[in-house]
Design a protein around this motif. Structure first.
Motif, PDB file in Angstrom:
ATOM      1  N   GLN A 141      42.930  36.232  49.130  1.00 21.00           N
ATOM      2  CA  GLN A 141      43.423  34.968  49.665  1.00 21.00           C
ATOM      3  C   GLN A 141      43.122  34.859  51.158  1.00 21.00           C
ATOM      4  OE1 GLN A 141      47.613  34.288  49.031  1.00 21.00           O
ATOM      5  NE2 GLN A 141      47.663  32.475  50.336  1.00 21.00           N
ATOM      6  N   GLY A 142      43.318  35.978  51.879  1.00 22.38           N
ATOM      7  CA  GLY A 142      43.017  35.971  53.307  1.00 22.38           C
ATOM      8  C   GLY A 142      41.545  35.691  53.586  1.00 22.38           C
ATOM      9  N   ALA A 143      40.670  36.251  52.752  1.00 21.88           N
ATOM     10  CA  ALA A 143      39.234  36.027  52.934  1.00 21.88           C
ATOM     11  C   ALA A 143      38.871  34.569  52.690  1.00 21.88           C
ATOM     12  CB  ALA A 143      38.437  36.935  51.998  1.00 21.88           C
ATOM     13  N   THR A 144      39.434  33.971  51.650  1.00 26.11           N
ATOM     14  CA  THR A 144      39.123  32.570  51.362  1.00 26.11           C
ATOM     15  C   THR A 144      39.690  31.649  52.434  1.00 26.11           C
ATOM     16  OG1 THR A 144      41.074  32.389  49.932  1.00 26.11           O
ATOM     17  CG2 THR A 144      38.989  32.950  48.889  1.00 26.11           C
ATOM     18  N   GLU A 145      40.859  32.000  52.971  1.00 24.96           N
ATOM     19  CA  GLU A 145      41.436  31.189  54.043  1.00 24.96           C
ATOM     20  C   GLU A 145      40.575  31.235  55.302  1.00 24.96           C
ATOM     21  OE1 GLU A 145      45.365  32.639  54.596  1.00 24.96           O
ATOM     22  OE2 GLU A 145      46.171  31.689  52.789  1.00 24.96           O
ATOM     23  N   GLU A 146      39.828  32.326  55.479  1.00 27.90           N
ATOM     24  CA  GLU A 146      38.939  32.438  56.620  1.00 27.90           C
ATOM     25  C   GLU A 146      37.563  31.847  56.346  1.00 27.90           C
ATOM     26  OE1 GLU A 146      38.873  36.443  58.041  1.00 27.90           O
ATOM     27  OE2 GLU A 146      41.065  36.617  57.996  1.00 27.90           O
ATOM     28  N   GLY A 147      37.359  31.334  55.125  1.00 29.08           N
ATOM     29  CA  GLY A 147      36.123  30.612  54.824  1.00 29.08           C
ATOM     30  C   GLY A 147      35.082  31.380  54.044  1.00 29.08           C
ATOM     31  N   TYR A 148      35.439  32.563  53.516  1.00 24.80           N
ATOM     32  CA  TYR A 148      34.483  33.361  52.764  1.00 24.80           C
ATOM     33  C   TYR A 148      34.685  33.178  51.256  1.00 24.80           C
ATOM     34  CZ  TYR A 148      34.313  35.774  57.285  1.00 24.80           C
ATOM     35  OH  TYR A 148      34.206  36.047  58.613  1.00 24.80           O
ATOM     36  N   VAL A 149      33.609  33.345  50.505  1.00 21.61           N
ATOM     37  CA  VAL A 149      33.723  33.438  49.057  1.00 21.61           C
ATOM     38  C   VAL A 149      34.214  34.849  48.734  1.00 21.61           C
ATOM     39  CG1 VAL A 149      32.464  33.416  46.875  1.00 21.61           C
ATOM     40  CG2 VAL A 149      31.899  31.762  48.646  1.00 21.61           C
ATOM     41  N   ALA A 150      35.181  34.959  47.830  1.00 19.33           N
ATOM     42  CA  ALA A 150      35.771  36.260  47.542  1.00 19.33           C
ATOM     43  C   ALA A 150      35.856  36.487  46.039  1.00 19.33           C
ATOM     44  CB  ALA A 150      37.164  36.373  48.160  1.00 19.33           C
ATOM     45  N   VAL A 151      35.673  37.743  45.649  1.00 18.72           N
ATOM     46  CA  VAL A 151      35.773  38.145  44.251  1.00 18.72           C
ATOM     47  C   VAL A 151      36.941  39.108  44.117  1.00 18.72           C
ATOM     48  CG1 VAL A 151      34.617  39.293  42.334  1.00 18.72           C
ATOM     49  CG2 VAL A 151      33.288  37.887  43.912  1.00 18.72           C
ATOM     50  N   ALA A 152      37.871  38.790  43.232  1.00 17.04           N
ATOM     51  CA  ALA A 152      39.016  39.660  42.984  1.00 17.04           C
ATOM     52  C   ALA A 152      38.667  40.631  41.861  1.00 17.04           C
ATOM     53  CB  ALA A 152      40.241  38.834  42.604  1.00 17.04           C
ATOM     54  N   GLY A 153      38.702  41.923  42.158  1.00 14.38           N
ATOM     55  CA  GLY A 153      38.389  42.901  41.129  1.00 14.38           C
ATOM     56  C   GLY A 153      38.020  44.246  41.732  1.00 14.38           C
ATOM     57  N   ASP A 154      37.859  45.221  40.859  1.00 12.37           N
ATOM     58  CA  ASP A 154      37.528  46.590  41.241  1.00 12.37           C
ATOM     59  C   ASP A 154      36.011  46.736  41.328  1.00 12.37           C
ATOM     60  OD1 ASP A 154      37.242  49.284  41.590  1.00 12.37           O
ATOM     61  OD2 ASP A 154      38.525  49.877  39.913  1.00 12.37           O
ATOM     62  N   ALA A 155      35.499  46.980  42.528  1.00 13.56           N
ATOM     63  CA  ALA A 155      34.053  47.043  42.745  1.00 13.56           C
ATOM     64  C   ALA A 155      33.415  48.288  42.158  1.00 13.56           C
ATOM     65  CB  ALA A 155      33.744  46.961  44.240  1.00 13.56           C
ATOM     66  N   THR A 156      34.207  49.223  41.618  1.00 14.35           N
ATOM     67  CA  THR A 156      33.596  50.361  40.927  1.00 14.35           C
ATOM     68  C   THR A 156      33.056  49.929  39.565  1.00 14.35           C
ATOM     69  OG1 THR A 156      35.724  51.034  39.959  1.00 14.35           O
ATOM     70  CG2 THR A 156      35.125  51.994  42.081  1.00 14.35           C
ATOM     71  N   HIS A 157      33.415  48.738  39.116  1.00 13.66           N
ATOM     72  CA  HIS A 157      32.911  48.184  37.858  1.00 13.66           C
ATOM     73  C   HIS A 157      31.718  47.282  38.149  1.00 13.66           C
ATOM     74  CE1 HIS A 157      37.292  48.671  36.270  1.00 13.66           C
ATOM     75  NE2 HIS A 157      36.635  49.820  36.300  1.00 13.66           N
ATOM     76  N   SER A 158      30.660  47.477  37.424  1.00 10.77           N
ATOM     77  CA  SER A 158      29.426  46.734  37.687  1.00 10.77           C
ATOM     78  C   SER A 158      29.600  45.227  37.483  1.00 10.77           C
ATOM     79  CB  SER A 158      28.294  47.255  36.801  1.00 10.77           C
ATOM     80  OG  SER A 158      28.637  47.132  35.417  1.00 10.77           O
ATOM     81  N   ASP A 159      30.468  44.817  36.538  1.00 12.09           N
ATOM     82  CA  ASP A 159      30.619  43.390  36.288  1.00 12.09           C
ATOM     83  C   ASP A 159      31.237  42.671  37.480  1.00 12.09           C
ATOM     84  OD1 ASP A 159      32.989  44.787  35.757  1.00 12.09           O
ATOM     85  OD2 ASP A 159      33.779  43.143  34.546  1.00 12.09           O
ATOM     86  N   VAL A 160      32.078  43.381  38.253  1.00 13.72           N
ATOM     87  CA  VAL A 160      32.663  42.775  39.449  1.00 13.72           C
ATOM     88  C   VAL A 160      31.595  42.563  40.517  1.00 13.72           C
ATOM     89  CG1 VAL A 160      34.342  43.092  41.305  1.00 13.72           C
ATOM     90  CG2 VAL A 160      34.931  43.742  38.967  1.00 13.72           C
ATOM     91  N   LEU A 161      30.750  43.573  40.733  1.00 11.97           N
ATOM     92  CA  LEU A 161      29.676  43.425  41.711  1.00 11.97           C
ATOM     93  C   LEU A 161      28.654  42.387  41.256  1.00 11.97           C
ATOM     94  CD1 LEU A 161      29.034  47.118  42.852  1.00 11.97           C
ATOM     95  CD2 LEU A 161      30.218  45.293  44.076  1.00 11.97           C
ATOM     96  N   LEU A 162      28.454  42.268  39.959  1.00  9.47           N
ATOM     97  CA  LEU A 162      27.545  41.232  39.458  1.00  9.47           C
ATOM     98  C   LEU A 162      28.097  39.843  39.758  1.00  9.47           C
ATOM     99  CD1 LEU A 162      26.424  42.743  36.030  1.00  9.47           C
ATOM    100  CD2 LEU A 162      24.974  42.324  38.031  1.00  9.47           C
ATOM    101  N   ARG A 163      29.427  39.689  39.679  1.00 11.43           N
ATOM    102  CA  ARG A 163      30.027  38.407  40.015  1.00 11.43           C
ATOM    103  C   ARG A 163      29.825  38.079  41.496  1.00 11.43           C
ATOM    104  NH1 ARG A 163      33.858  36.026  36.630  1.00 11.43           N
ATOM    105  NH2 ARG A 163      34.052  37.068  34.623  1.00 11.43           N
ATOM    106  N   ALA A 164      29.757  39.106  42.322  1.00  9.24           N
ATOM    107  CA  ALA A 164      29.487  38.906  43.748  1.00  9.24           C
ATOM    108  C   ALA A 164      27.997  38.786  44.027  1.00  9.24           C
ATOM    109  CB  ALA A 164      30.077  40.063  44.551  1.00  9.24           C
TER     110      ALA A 164
END
Length: 343
Positions: free
Chosen positions: A167-190
Motif C-alpha cells: 500500500q505504501g508503494a502504491t501511495e508513492e506512485g509505484y506499481v506493486a505486487v503482493a506476494g512471496d518473491a521466492t515463487h516464480s509466479d510472483v516475479l512473473l507478475r512483476a
C-alpha cells in the motif's frame, strides 16, 4: 483469488472507506429530504386512506416507502399535479436513491474492470524496468535513489509480502505486487523476466538467496543487486546469480569505524551515498571532448574507468587514454550532471 492470492496493485488516490460510506449516506439523506419537501409542499394532492390528510410524518413515511420501492398504497397521489410531480421528479429521485444503495456493487464491478484494463495495458508496455523485492528501509532508499537519477515511477515495480508495504508503494506512485518473491509466479507478475535490473532487498539472507536464484532462473541477462546482512553469505548470493552483493552489516560497521577514526571522512562518505545533496557518486559515459585524455585530466573527479567487463582504477596505466565506449565513475557536485546515465 486467482494466482494463489497474489495481486498487482496500481497507484490510486487514497480515500478511506469511512469517507466513502459517509458521502453515500449524506447523498441518500439529501435525496430523501428533497423528496419529503416535494411531497409535503403538495400534500393537498395526496390521499391518505387512514384519515384523508397528509401530515409531515405522512410525507416522510410516503417518501421512504416510495424511494425504497416498497409502496404499500395507503398514501397515493390523486391530483394531476401530484401525479406529474411523481412522474418527473420523484421517480428520478427514486432511481438516484437505488443507484446509491447498489453503488458499492457497481463500484466494485467498475473498479475490477478498470484494474483489468490497467493491468493489460501495463503488461504490454512494461520493458527494461527495475524490480525491487522488499520495500523496507533498503528498498525504499533504492527506489528514492533511482527516482533521484531521473527514472520514471512507472519503470519501478515493487514486490513485497507485507500488505502495508504494498500500500505504501502504491501511495508513492509505484506499481506493486503482493506476494512471496521466492515463487516464480510472483516475479512473473512483476514481469521480472523482462526486467533490466532486479534489486533484492529482503530482510533475511536465506530469503535473498532464494529470490536471487528464482530471479536468475527467470531472467539470465538482468543485472541483479542483492543485499545481505552477514558477510559470510555474500559468496552464496554471488553463486546464486547476483552480479553485485552489498553487505549491510559490514557497510554500516565500516561507516561507524570511519566516523570514529575521522568524523569528517564519515560525513563525506555519508554525503556520497546520499543522492541529491552535496557530492554524488555517479556512473556516466565518456564525453566526446574527453576521448583520448587521461582520467586525471577530466574536470570531474574520476574514481574508476569501466571498459567492457573490466574495471580500472583512475591511476591504472591501462585506463589511459579514454575511449569513446568507456564509462566513468566520478564524484561531482549534486545536480551538475542531470544527464548522468542510470547505469
Amino acid at each position: 483469488m486467482p494466482g494463489g492470492g497474489h495481486r498487482i496493485a496500481f497507484p490510486r488516490p487514497v480515500t478511506g472507506p469511512l469517507v466513502q460510506v459517509t458521502r453515500r449516506l449524506l447523498l441518500a439523506l439529501l435525496v430523501l429530504v428533497v423528496t419529503v419537501a416535494i411531497v409535503y409542499a403538495d400534500r393537498g394532492g395526496y390521499h391518505d386512506a387512514a384519515d384523508s390528510s397528509v401530515s409531515f410524518l405522512d410525507a416522510l413515511y410516503y417518501s421512504t416507502v416510495t424511494l425504497s420501492t416498497t409502496g404499500y398504497g395507503d398514501i397515493v397521489p390523486y391530483s394531476t399535479f401530484a401525479r406529474l410531480t411523481n412522474t418527473f421528479l420523484v421517480t428520478p429521485l427514486r432511481v438516484v436513491f437505488l443507484i446509491i444503495l447498489v453503488g458499492t456493487t457497481l463500484e466494485v464491478l467498475t473498479e475490477r474492470t478498470r484494474e483489468q484494463f490497467r493491468l493489460t495495458r501495463w503488461r504490454k508496455k512494461v520493458r527494461d524496468h527495475v524490480v525491487i523485492v522488499g520495500y523496507g528501509t533498503k528498498g525504499r532508499s533504492a527506489a528514492t535513489t533511482l527516482r533521484g537519477r531521473g527514472m520514471p515511477k512507472d519503470r519501478i515495480v515493487v514486490v513485497d509480502t507485507n500488505p502495508k508495504a504494498v500500500q505504501g508503494a502504491t501511495e508513492e506512485g509505484y506499481v506493486a505486487v503482493a506476494g512471496d518473491a521466492t515463487h516464480s509466479d510472483v516475479l512473473l507478475r512483476a514481469e521480472a523476466h523482462q526486467a533490466r535490473q532486479i534489486v533484492v532487498a529482503t530482510q533475511r539472507d536465506d530469503t535473498a538467496v532464494l529470490v536471487t536464484l528464482t530471479a536468475r532462473q527467470l531472467n539470465g541477462t538482468a543485472h541483479i543487486v542483492a543485499s545481505v546482512r552477514e558477510e559470510e553469505n555474500a559468496p552464496l548470493l554471488r553463486q546464486s546469480g547476483a552480479d553485485s552483493v552489498i553487505t549491510s552489516s559490514g557497510s554500516v560497521g565500516r561507516m561507524l569505524g570511519l566516523s570514529l577514526l575521522s568524523p569528517s571522512v564519515g560525513r563525506v562518505m555519508d554525503d556520497l551515498i546520499t543522492y541529491g545533496s552535496g557530492l554524488d557518486l555517479i556512473e556516466r559515459p565518456v564525453d566526446p571532448s574527453e576521448v583520448g585524455r587521461a582520467p586525471r585530466e577530466i574536470t570531474d573527479l574520476v574514481v574508476s574507468v569501466i571498459r567492457g567487463p573490466r574495471l580500472f582504477d583512475f591511476d591504472d596505466p591501462e585506463a589511459s587514454p579514454l575511449r569513446p565506449t568507456d564509462r566513468l565513475i566520478t564524484i561531482c557536485r549534486s545536480g551538475s550532471r542531470p544527464d548522468a546515465a542510470l547505469g
